[in-house]
Write an enzyme that holds these catalytic residues in place. Structure first.
Site, short mmCIF file in Angstrom:
data_model
loop_
_atom_site.label_atom_id
_atom_site.label_comp_id
_atom_site.label_asym_id
_atom_site.label_seq_id
_atom_site.Cartn_x
_atom_site.Cartn_y
_atom_site.Cartn_z
N SER A 158 0.85 -1.20 0.00
CA SER A 158 0.00 0.00 0.00
C SER A 158 0.89 1.25 0.00
O SER A 158 1.60 1.52 0.98
CB SER A 158 -0.89 0.01 1.24
OG SER A 158 -1.41 1.32 1.42
N HIS A 168 -7.88 1.58 -4.53
CA HIS A 168 -8.88 1.44 -3.47
C HIS A 168 -9.40 2.84 -3.15
O HIS A 168 -8.69 3.64 -2.53
CB HIS A 168 -8.20 0.81 -2.24
CG HIS A 168 -9.06 0.72 -1.04
ND1 HIS A 168 -8.54 0.53 0.22
CD2 HIS A 168 -10.41 0.79 -0.88
CE1 HIS A 168 -9.53 0.49 1.09
NE2 HIS A 168 -10.67 0.64 0.45
N MET A 185 -11.89 -5.21 4.50
CA MET A 185 -11.12 -4.28 5.31
C MET A 185 -10.95 -4.88 6.70
O MET A 185 -11.93 -5.17 7.38
CB MET A 185 -11.84 -2.93 5.41
CG MET A 185 -11.80 -2.09 4.14
SD MET A 185 -10.14 -1.81 3.53
CE MET A 185 -9.46 -0.84 4.86
N MET A 216 -8.16 8.69 -0.44
CA MET A 216 -9.03 9.09 0.67
C MET A 216 -9.47 10.53 0.46
O MET A 216 -8.64 11.39 0.14
CB MET A 216 -8.27 8.98 1.99
CG MET A 216 -7.79 7.56 2.27
SD MET A 216 -6.82 7.49 3.79
CE MET A 216 -6.34 5.76 3.73
N GLY A 226 -1.13 1.43 9.62
CA GLY A 226 -0.55 1.21 10.94
C GLY A 226 -1.51 0.83 12.04
O GLY A 226 -1.20 0.92 13.23
N HIS A 261 -0.96 -1.27 -4.44
CA HIS A 261 -2.23 -0.81 -3.83
C HIS A 261 -2.19 0.69 -3.62
O HIS A 261 -1.24 1.21 -3.02
CB HIS A 261 -2.44 -1.54 -2.50
CG HIS A 261 -3.79 -1.35 -1.89
ND1 HIS A 261 -4.91 -2.03 -2.32
CD2 HIS A 261 -4.20 -0.56 -0.87
CE1 HIS A 261 -5.95 -1.67 -1.58
NE2 HIS A 261 -5.55 -0.79 -0.69
N ASP A 282 -4.19 3.89 -2.20
CA ASP A 282 -5.28 4.26 -1.29
C ASP A 282 -5.73 5.70 -1.46
O ASP A 282 -5.04 6.62 -1.02
CB ASP A 282 -4.82 4.07 0.16
CG ASP A 282 -4.83 2.63 0.58
OD1 ASP A 282 -3.85 2.17 1.19
OD2 ASP A 282 -5.83 1.94 0.29
N GLY A 313 -8.99 4.48 6.50
CA GLY A 313 -8.59 5.86 6.76
C GLY A 313 -7.13 6.01 7.13
O GLY A 313 -6.52 7.04 6.85
N MET A 328 -11.56 5.21 -1.13
CA MET A 328 -12.32 5.44 0.10
C MET A 328 -12.90 6.85 0.01
O MET A 328 -12.44 7.80 0.64
CB MET A 328 -11.40 5.30 1.33
CG MET A 328 -10.95 3.87 1.56
SD MET A 328 -9.43 3.72 2.49
CE MET A 328 -8.25 3.86 1.16
N ASP A 381 -7.05 -6.13 3.78
CA ASP A 381 -6.35 -4.85 3.80
C ASP A 381 -6.40 -4.21 5.18
O ASP A 381 -7.45 -3.80 5.65
CB ASP A 381 -7.06 -3.93 2.79
CG ASP A 381 -6.40 -2.59 2.64
OD1 ASP A 381 -6.99 -1.75 1.92
OD2 ASP A 381 -5.33 -2.37 3.22
N GLY A 382 -5.20 -4.17 5.84
CA GLY A 382 -5.14 -3.44 7.11
C GLY A 382 -4.57 -4.30 8.22
O GLY A 382 -5.13 -5.34 8.55
N GLY A 383 -3.44 -3.85 8.78
CA GLY A 383 -2.83 -4.57 9.91
C GLY A 383 -2.22 -5.89 9.52
O GLY A 383 -2.12 -6.82 10.33
N GLY A 416 0.96 -2.08 4.19
CA GLY A 416 1.60 -0.77 4.05
C GLY A 416 2.79 -0.67 4.99
O GLY A 416 3.94 -0.84 4.59
C1 DX5 Z 1 -6.48 1.94 5.15
C2 DX5 Z 1 -5.95 1.50 3.78
C3 DX5 Z 1 -4.95 0.38 3.89
C4 DX5 Z 1 -3.72 0.77 4.72
C5 DX5 Z 1 -2.90 -0.46 5.04
O1 DX5 Z 1 -7.65 2.71 4.97
O2 DX5 Z 1 -6.99 1.05 2.95
O3 DX5 Z 1 -4.54 -0.03 2.59
O4 DX5 Z 1 -2.95 1.68 3.99
O5 DX5 Z 1 -1.87 -0.05 5.90
P1 DX5 Z 1 -1.26 -1.07 6.99
O6 DX5 Z 1 -0.83 -2.27 6.20
O7 DX5 Z 1 -0.12 -0.29 7.58
O8 DX5 Z 1 -2.35 -1.37 7.95
ZN ZN Z 2 -6.43 0.12 1.01
#
Ligand code: DX5
Ligand code: ZN
Length: 221
Positions: A13, A71, A144, A42, A152, A38, A40, A149, A73, A182-184, A204
């Protein structure tokens, strides 16, 4: 159920990349054999953060050969389908929660009419049951595993049962959509997601804040 023959992919990401050296960051992950990038987006309205958008996508989309996994958002995704497609999105994933039920199919069709792949993302609080009606027309379903948003954040455990349900539904109905999480995502959560049947692991911080090569190897197990 885990299918050991299935190949799992990593999608770094860009949100966590060092934007003062974006080109080098992209090249480094591409040189490590990464297939998806990826991206992101926003808007500060659908989510409480603003990242980057169409001009940045346009400037980097064709500087590499990875699949631009975009992606969005954002609110009102329907308005921006053509702009993101023209800017270089190969997969455009919008949020189920950003539109009305009857708009979902309309947006999927709009994306397909642009000749690119359609993805639908669901927040941690959205049940898989809600998006069952769309799975037969989707190319990708994004689970998700954090509130959208920010990078980390901590992985939300109920994501695993969603991945399992989506994997079983796909097999039972002979459908082809890819399952992305996606996420964590880190070494530990990646293994749990692989075992649950995921196809693409978005990461990410774990990639961009560590040694990229060892991070990607750890995610793929
Ligand atoms: C959050 C994004 C994710 C995020 C992932 O809204 O959609 O793609 O950047 O970041 P990590 O992998 O650090 O959780
Ligand atoms: Zn994402």
């Amino acid at each position: 159920m885990k299918d050991s023959s299935k190949e799992v992919f990593v999608a770094p990401s860009l949100l966590s990349a060092d934007f003062s050296r974006l080109n080098e960051e992209i090249k480094e992950v591409e040189d490590l054999g990464v297939k998806y990038l990826h991206f992101d987006v926003m808007d500060g309205h659908f989510v409480d953060n603003i990242s980057f958008g169409i001009p940045v996508l346009k400037s980097i989309a064709h500087t590499h050969h990875m699949i631009n996994d975009v992606h969005i958002m954002i609110s009102e995704p329907k308005k921006y389908v053509k702009a993101f497609s023209d800017a270089g999105a190969d997969i455009l994933t919008f949020h189920y929660e950003a539109c009305s039920e009857d708009e979902v199919n309309e947006i999927i069709d709009l994306i397909h009419n642009e000749g690119i792949k359609a993805g639908l993302a669901i927040k941690p609080g959205t049940d898989v049951e809600k998006i069952i009606p769309y799975l037969s027309s989707l190319d990708l379903l994004l689970v998700m595993s954090v509130e959208p948003g920010f990078g980390g954040q901590e992985f939300i455990l109920n994501s695993l049962s969603k991945i399992k349900k989506l994997d079983e539904y796909r097999a039972e109905n002979n459908l082809k959509y890819l399952i992305e999480v996606d996420g964590g995502i880190n070494r530990e959560t990646a293994k749990e997601c692989r075992d649950a049947g995921v196809d693409i692991l978005v990461a990410g911080n774990y990639i961009f804040k560590n040694n990229k090569k060892s991070a990607i190897e750890a995610l793929l197990g």
